[in-house]
Each structure stands twice: as structure tokens, then as C-alpha cells.
Design an enzyme around this catalytic site. Sequence first.
Site, PDB file in Angstrom:
ATOM      1  N   HIS B  96       0.864  -1.186   0.000  1.00  0.00           N
ATOM      2  CA  HIS B  96       0.000   0.000   0.000  1.00  0.00           C
ATOM      3  C   HIS B  96       0.894   1.227   0.000  1.00  0.00           C
ATOM      4  O   HIS B  96       1.850   1.303   0.770  1.00  0.00           O
ATOM      5  CB  HIS B  96      -0.878  -0.007   1.252  1.00  0.00           C
ATOM      6  CG  HIS B  96      -1.595   1.282   1.485  1.00  0.00           C
ATOM      7  ND1 HIS B  96      -2.344   1.922   0.514  1.00  0.00           N
ATOM      8  CD2 HIS B  96      -1.674   2.079   2.588  1.00  0.00           C
ATOM      9  CE1 HIS B  96      -2.859   3.030   1.001  1.00  0.00           C
ATOM     10  NE2 HIS B  96      -2.465   3.154   2.253  1.00  0.00           N
ATOM     11  N   HIS B  98       0.837   5.801  -0.860  1.00  0.00           N
ATOM     12  CA  HIS B  98       0.081   7.002  -1.226  1.00  0.00           C
ATOM     13  C   HIS B  98       0.813   7.666  -2.392  1.00  0.00           C
ATOM     14  O   HIS B  98       0.995   8.877  -2.406  1.00  0.00           O
ATOM     15  CB  HIS B  98      -0.007   7.976  -0.041  1.00  0.00           C
ATOM     16  CG  HIS B  98      -0.901   7.516   1.069  1.00  0.00           C
ATOM     17  ND1 HIS B  98      -1.665   8.373   1.815  1.00  0.00           N
ATOM     18  CD2 HIS B  98      -1.167   6.276   1.546  1.00  0.00           C
ATOM     19  CE1 HIS B  98      -2.351   7.683   2.726  1.00  0.00           C
ATOM     20  NE2 HIS B  98      -2.053   6.413   2.584  1.00  0.00           N
ATOM     21  N   ASP B 121      -0.045  -4.293 -20.721  1.00  0.00           N
ATOM     22  CA  ASP B 121       1.003  -5.268 -20.414  1.00  0.00           C
ATOM     23  C   ASP B 121       0.744  -5.917 -19.051  1.00  0.00           C
ATOM     24  O   ASP B 121       1.287  -6.979 -18.751  1.00  0.00           O
ATOM     25  CB  ASP B 121       2.384  -4.597 -20.397  1.00  0.00           C
ATOM     26  CG  ASP B 121       2.952  -4.380 -21.807  1.00  0.00           C
ATOM     27  OD1 ASP B 121       2.509  -5.060 -22.747  1.00  0.00           O
ATOM     28  OD2 ASP B 121       3.848  -3.517 -21.953  1.00  0.00           O
ATOM     29  N   HIS B 172      -8.498   7.304  -0.789  1.00  0.00           N
ATOM     30  CA  HIS B 172      -7.347   6.894   0.001  1.00  0.00           C
ATOM     31  C   HIS B 172      -6.101   6.715  -0.890  1.00  0.00           C
ATOM     32  O   HIS B 172      -5.310   7.643  -1.028  1.00  0.00           O
ATOM     33  CB  HIS B 172      -7.716   5.611   0.759  1.00  0.00           C
ATOM     34  CG  HIS B 172      -6.730   5.206   1.805  1.00  0.00           C
ATOM     35  ND1 HIS B 172      -7.058   4.406   2.871  1.00  0.00           N
ATOM     36  CD2 HIS B 172      -5.405   5.464   1.935  1.00  0.00           C
ATOM     37  CE1 HIS B 172      -5.977   4.212   3.618  1.00  0.00           C
ATOM     38  NE2 HIS B 172      -4.977   4.843   3.075  1.00  0.00           N
ATOM     39  N   TYR B 230       7.298 -12.843 -23.775  1.00  0.00           N
ATOM     40  CA  TYR B 230       8.034 -11.741 -23.155  1.00  0.00           C
ATOM     41  C   TYR B 230       8.876 -12.307 -22.024  1.00  0.00           C
ATOM     42  O   TYR B 230       8.452 -13.220 -21.322  1.00  0.00           O
ATOM     43  CB  TYR B 230       7.067 -10.690 -22.614  1.00  0.00           C
ATOM     44  CG  TYR B 230       7.748  -9.500 -22.011  1.00  0.00           C
ATOM     45  CD1 TYR B 230       8.020  -8.368 -22.770  1.00  0.00           C
ATOM     46  CD2 TYR B 230       8.151  -9.508 -20.681  1.00  0.00           C
ATOM     47  CE1 TYR B 230       8.661  -7.265 -22.212  1.00  0.00           C
ATOM     48  CE2 TYR B 230       8.798  -8.428 -20.122  1.00  0.00           C
ATOM     49  CZ  TYR B 230       9.047  -7.306 -20.894  1.00  0.00           C
ATOM     50  OH  TYR B 230       9.689  -6.221 -20.343  1.00  0.00           O
TER      51      TYR B 230
END
Lengths: 235, 235, 235, 235
Positions: B96, B98, B121, B172, B230
Site C-alpha cells: 500500500h 500514497h 502489459d 485513500h 516476453y
Amino acid sequence: MGNYKTLKEEVYEANMQLPRLGLVLYSFGNASAVDRNKGVFGIKPSGVPYAELRPEDVVICDFNGKPIDGNRRPSSDTKTHAVLYKEYDAIGGVVHTHSTYATAWAQALKDIPVFGTTHADYLITDIPCALPMKDDYIQGDYEHMTGYQIFDCLKERKLDYKEVQMILVGSHGPFTWGTTVGKAVYHSAVCEEVAKMAYLTLQINPDALPLKDTLKRKHFDRKHGKDAYYGQGCR
Amino acid sequence: MGNYKTLKEEVYEANMQLPRLGLVLYSFGNASAVDRNKGVFGIKPSGVPYAELRPEDVVICDFNGKPIDGNRRPSSDTKTHAVLYKEYDAIGGVVHTHSTYATAWAQALKDIPVFGTTHADYLITDIPCALPMKDDYIQGDYEHMTGYQIFDCLKERKLDYKEVQMILVGSHGPFTWGTTVGKAVYHSAVCEEVAKMAYLTLQINPDALPLKDTLKRKHFDRKHGKDAYYGQGCR
Amino acid sequence: MGNYKTLKEEVYEANMQLPRLGLVLYSFGNASAVDRNKGVFGIKPSGVPYAELRPEDVVICDFNGKPIDGNRRPSSDTKTHAVLYKEYDAIGGVVHTHSTYATAWAQALKDIPVFGTTHADYLITDIPCALPMKDDYIQGDYEHMTGYQIFDCLKERKLDYKEVQMILVGSHGPFTWGTTVGKAVYHSAVCEEVAKMAYLTLQINPDALPLKDTLKRKHFDRKHGKDAYYGQGCR
Amino acid sequence: MGNYKTLKEEVYEANMQLPRLGLVLYSFGNASAVDRNKGVFGIKPSGVPYAELRPEDVVICDFNGKPIDGNRRPSSDTKTHAVLYKEYDAIGGVVHTHSTYATAWAQALKDIPVFGTTHADYLITDIPCALPMKDDYIQGDYEHMTGYQIFDCLKERKLDYKEVQMILVGSHGPFTWGTTVGKAVYHSAVCEEVAKMAYLTLQINPDALPLKDTLKRKHFDRKHGKDAYYGQGCR
């Protein structure tokens, strides 16, 4: 590194410049250089992070994009590079990145207009955005057809690949080239900076006009014309 | 560091990548990794600046988010991570942040549209923005419910967490995951770059259209499909 | 450095963080810290580049902004800092910068709306923009009146300086404070990041709504409320 | 380096600051400094990358822009610098860059409005954008006429080059000057930062008003007026 030591080192050095110039995140880009005498080019291996790349990882391919030397799988964009080397005799290197501002223009499906002399120092037309190809081409030999998407776009617009050395592949990102891979890298950095400036210009003045013709001509010619007086005379 | 030495070091290394990638300011982010055999995950301690973080500061928690090893208080977002580990069997790490552009999209309460191949992609749908939850959930077991805000958003949209590995928690910021915490970090960096490119695309062309389906499919499949070509074959 | 060695070093360290955090160009900013027992504060000398700054250059002033120790002229904004120390008993440090995004909001004469939890982690109201003062105040004791421009703005809006620790001085730039100068620096960095995110949020969605009240309250309280559970319990 | 050792070193140092300040990509910029006693100025050689530049590469020219010492070809913008030295007695240095935000304003053909005190700390008028010259001037002695494009713009607007030390050459980019080349470099960095802030201000508030006159005057005078109290008294 056998027969291709010099070529591999040249390709390695060019690829390593891309993160230093802020043009790639992780492995989002690839540079290649050609050896016309041997009829091959060297290209970055697919999906290898720059921090781990070594000269011996460079893959040597023929002009159909088939690997002929090296232990790695070449960049997934290899066939696009191959087409450009086959069709454009005078180029020595090709670079593809997903640099932020140039990619945003490609995603917006817009040519980058010539708004100033920074742009005209390199080319006097808009940086063309080649629109996405037809579905059956995408589903077919995609990377090969991407080479022809570039080739056809210049051809339709009657542009010379020796004068227009950067293009946006629509919805994808920029490809650039040059007489050497070093110049192709240079053109990638210029393309990104010009893309950022053009974006800001339109934000400041949505009615901004293209650069006047005399200024386009003057700036291009003082760098690239027959009486060029920019640089130390050895460009 | 007792029984969890390897896990703590893995979590430490992942967290330390976040400031290096420009994804966090101060302590605005957290990475965790799971040990499925032991039924625990390790997570960054709450509010500790990256410059002071050490492997032994990592807190080991069970799948209810309860600390079972370590001297620190775990991240305030621990219960959100716990829900994701409990509900999504195949994930090995959660991140997580910001990060600036992804957070701006989350604040704008907008999904990030697929405008180009950089996005495709990694996933072929928009990056979903899970709208803020009901007031009584916010006032209740908030971080636990944030896990279900994510879970419910994917479920309602019929998205598979193995294909969509990044989401915006509305108002958030982004959460990402992957089969390892290294891949979860990678997805956080990709999410931020894709968020920036999508923002710029709409500034350049407010009428920009989503990527055509064939290109979405082509780019996703060449990286993640059964015939992916790839990378070096070991992703 | 005589009686004020510790204070001077604290002020020096805080000022040196400003360029590292990307908050100042050249000498465009200043940090100060107070010693309440001695009734003085230390502040950066005026116009000295950060690269040349030394702890002994810090100027010690009384609460009228009068220098009482040091060989340099104090920051031209010294009297503004003095007013804040005099009026706000509980603050230990003050920082002023011209950081790019916060200054742009100040120049736009707009409050920064609470669009997300990054903002609400620090304050639950908009970051106020104190409108420029009357002409005779500007022509009079300008920097002293800038202190009261800040003081009056909070007072009129019934805001508590212990909860709202950052403000935009209209047409000028941000001032922040905190219980220590370290926290004031931290608030300057948060203010700049929040200003950038709010700018981007409005670019992405011009109709973006403020964060809902329950989320504001939840995020502020989990960091600063009586049952706060963010951090290691010693904030 | 013969008679011009000090001048060459000064010019070298100033040029090397431009990439460090993020104002130039590759060789997109040039700084020069004058020696009034000798009636010459030193300038960066044309097209030489900053990483390879050495003090001995600096080219010494007379006030007609004719090289009189050095082994390199001088910057293609040399005649523009020459005109400024000839017409503006009190300047000691000139800098030209293609810095991103200032160039975007130049490309938009817009003056940069005074929106805040960061701008007014340096000049109390808009940063003028000199519109492109007539076609026959462009086709003629272009760089010489660029000098007069700058000179004429200030003259028509009745601006004093000692107070207005930065200008945008329309469709091209910023030129700045100062009593020393160090100050000219400083003005280039300020111009870029002010250009970025003004751009953001208009994005946040398209109806943003110019700074009120009393604030313009106050900020300019506290730095540059007869009773200036900014800095350490030796500016």
C-alpha cells in the site's frame, strides 16, 4: 562474446543510458545497433532489468529478427527493429521506450505539433503518431507489422526517415532511430522533452499556433543544412 | 529474529524499495509478505521512517491481523493486508502506498482507463476505484472493512484477483499484490506510472478512447498468456 | 556558539532538511526553533545559500524579532516567526518555504480542499489560504503583520493552531509549525505533497467532492485522537 | 589558456551549473561572461556536451561575436550574447537555456504574469515574451537580430534591463542576464521556477489575478530598494 564483442558492448552502453536519462521504468524499453557488414543487429534481451544487464546478454539477430548468437531470448519488439533495419539503409541504431510524456501523446493518438525551436532543431514537421493497425495485423505477426506501421506512416505522409527520426506508435509509445545507436538514444531523450514542452504549451495556451515556417527552416538548417554552423563540424 | 528471520528480511527489503522508487514520502506506505506454511505474514511497523527501519522491526501477524512476534506495533493498515491474505490464496505479498498520481485518481473517485499498451502489459481492464464504504463500516472495524471494500469491488465487477493485481481504494490510495512481495512492489510502481500516463493522456486529449480490444489482448497475452514470449521464460 | 549551541544546531539541522526534501530553491525558505525557557528563538540568516550555511550562522532573536546573538542579519521573515511564537504557546518550531505546489495554491488564492486521507491524516479542514492584507499593513510593519494575517485567519475561521499546523499566506507561500522544528519541517513536506495531490485531483475530476466526514474523522483520530493507534505510541 | 584564464574558468563554472540545476538537457544552453576592460566575452563552444566541457574549450569573442581566442567554434547563439553586451553596459553575464516551463511559456507566446511574491522578489512586471521577428530578419543575420528582438521588446515596453533581467524569446526560450554570470545563472533558475508556479496557478485558478501593487513593491524593495533588508548587505 565471440565475433560480436564490439557490437554487444555498443548495445549494452546504449541500453544503460535509458534509465540514466529517466526514459525507462524497470525493463520498459530497448535499444539496438546494427553491423551492416555482417548483416546483423544486437538487441537487449527481453524483460531483463537494467541493473542486471551485462554486455554478454545482448542477443544478435538477423534482419528477420531471428536470434543467431547469445543465450537469451531477444526483446519482444525485436521484429519491429528488424523491419526498420531492412527498410531504412542509413540507420545504425533504433530505440524504443515508454517514456512518460511521449507515451501520453501516443495514447492520445495525437501528433506532437512543432511549437518551438527546440523541436525544429531536430525536425521541421510534427512528430507523427502512427494510428493503430487493423485487427488482423495485431492478431497476426504483430511486432513485424509494427515495423510496417511505422514505415507506412512515414510513406503516406511523404516523410524522409533521414529527416524524421522519431515517431509515436499510436496507443503504445515512441520509436526513434539515428545513424548510430547513440544518436537514436539522443533522439529518444529529445522526443520526451519536446513532448513535455508541447503538452505544457497547450495547457498554457490551448490556441497556441505552430512555429512559423521561417523559424522552422532556420533552426533545422543551422543544425542540419548544407551550411550548418551548429556544433564542431563533425555531427 | 527467531523463527521468522527470512520473512522479516524479505519484508524489510520490499519496504526499502518504496522510497527508492519514489512511491512514498516519510512513512506513507507499507509492504507485507506471507508465509503460507506458518499461516503468518510480516509487515512494516507503524509510523517508522524508512531511514530507521531494520529487519528486526518487522512485525509478524496472523491472518486476523493479530501480532504474534516482534516488539513493535504493526502498520495501522495491517487488518487490510490480513483480509487479502485470507481471501486471496495465491498472493504472496501486498503493498500500500500514497503514490502521488495513483492517489490523485483515488481522490477523484475515478477508475484509471486502459489508454495504452503500458497498462495492457499488466491488466486488460481499467484499474478499478473501489468507492468509499458506508459510514457505519468506517466507524466500525475500518481497516478490516477496507479489505472487504477491495474484495467486494473485484467481486461485483467479476474481476479475478490473479489478473487484476492493483486497485484504488477511493479517497485513500492504491493497494497492489502479487505472487511475491517483490511483484507487489513492482505493481505499485507500474500503477503509479500508468496513473501518470493516463492523467497526461486526458489532459492532451479529453476525448481519448480506450485501447482497442485486440491490442489489450495482444499485449496482455504476450506477457501472461499460455504462449507468452516476453521475458526469459521464468516469470 | 556560547549559550545557544544546542538551539543553533537544531535550527541548522532543520534548515538543511529543506533542500534535501526538495522544498526550497536557493535560499527561498527558513526554519526556526524556540527555547521557551530563555524566551528566544533561533532562525536562518537572511539570503545565505544552504550550501554555505553553518550552525554558528544561526541568529538568536527575542519575541519581538530583535537579534540578540549572532553575527548575521536574520531572515527577512523573522518578525512573522516572532508573532507565531508569541501568540501560539505550544509551538516549538516554524517553517516557511516557497515549495512549488503549495505556493501555486497560495498564488491562486484558494484553500486546499480535503480530498483524501493523506490530507485527513494531518488535518480535517481545508488548508486555509489567508487572503492578502490591506495596503497600509503591507506598507507598514509588513513581516510583523504577516504574523497577524496568519493569526487572524485561524481566529476568524475558529481553527485551533494545535490542530491546523499549516497555512498558505495568500500570494506568497506556506507557513507551517509544530511542537518541534522537526515536526514543522515534516508539515511543510506534507503540505507540499497534499497540495500536489489536490491539484492533480481537480485536473482529473473538476467536480471532485471533499472527503466524507466519517473518513476525515477516522483518519485524523487514528493518528491524533485519544485512542490513536498509528505509530509507536510516542508521537 | 593564455590571457583569458580567469574568464574561461568563470564561464566554465557557470555553464557547469546549468545541468546541475536541471535547466538543460544535453547541450541545450549556454552561459557567457564579459571582461569589459578587454572588450571581450567568453562563451561555451557550440554543441559540446557538458560532461566533456573543459575550461580551455571556452571561446573568447569580441562584441561583434567574432572569435578571437580558442580552438572551438563558439555557441550558435553567440551574436545574441554580443548584442546584449554591446547594448547593456552594466551586465557581466548572459545565460540562455531551453528550460522546460519557461520554454513552454515562450512557445505559448505569453508573458509570465506576476502572480506572487516569489516573482516580485526579482521583478515587478510580467516576464516579457518578445514576439517572433519578421521573416526577413529570421532569414538574415538571425542570431544578431535575436539580440535586437530582446532589446526592442524591453524598449517598447519601457522596461529597464537593470530591473528586468529575464525575458522569453517567443517560440524559442528564456535569456537572462545579471551583473555577473553567476547572477545570470541564478536568474535562469528563478525564471524556470516562476514559470512553473505561474503555470500551476492558472491551472488551479484560471481567473487568478496579478499580485497587488503594494505587494509587488514591498517584495522588490526589500530585496533591491535603497533600504533593502534582505540578505547580508553585500548583494
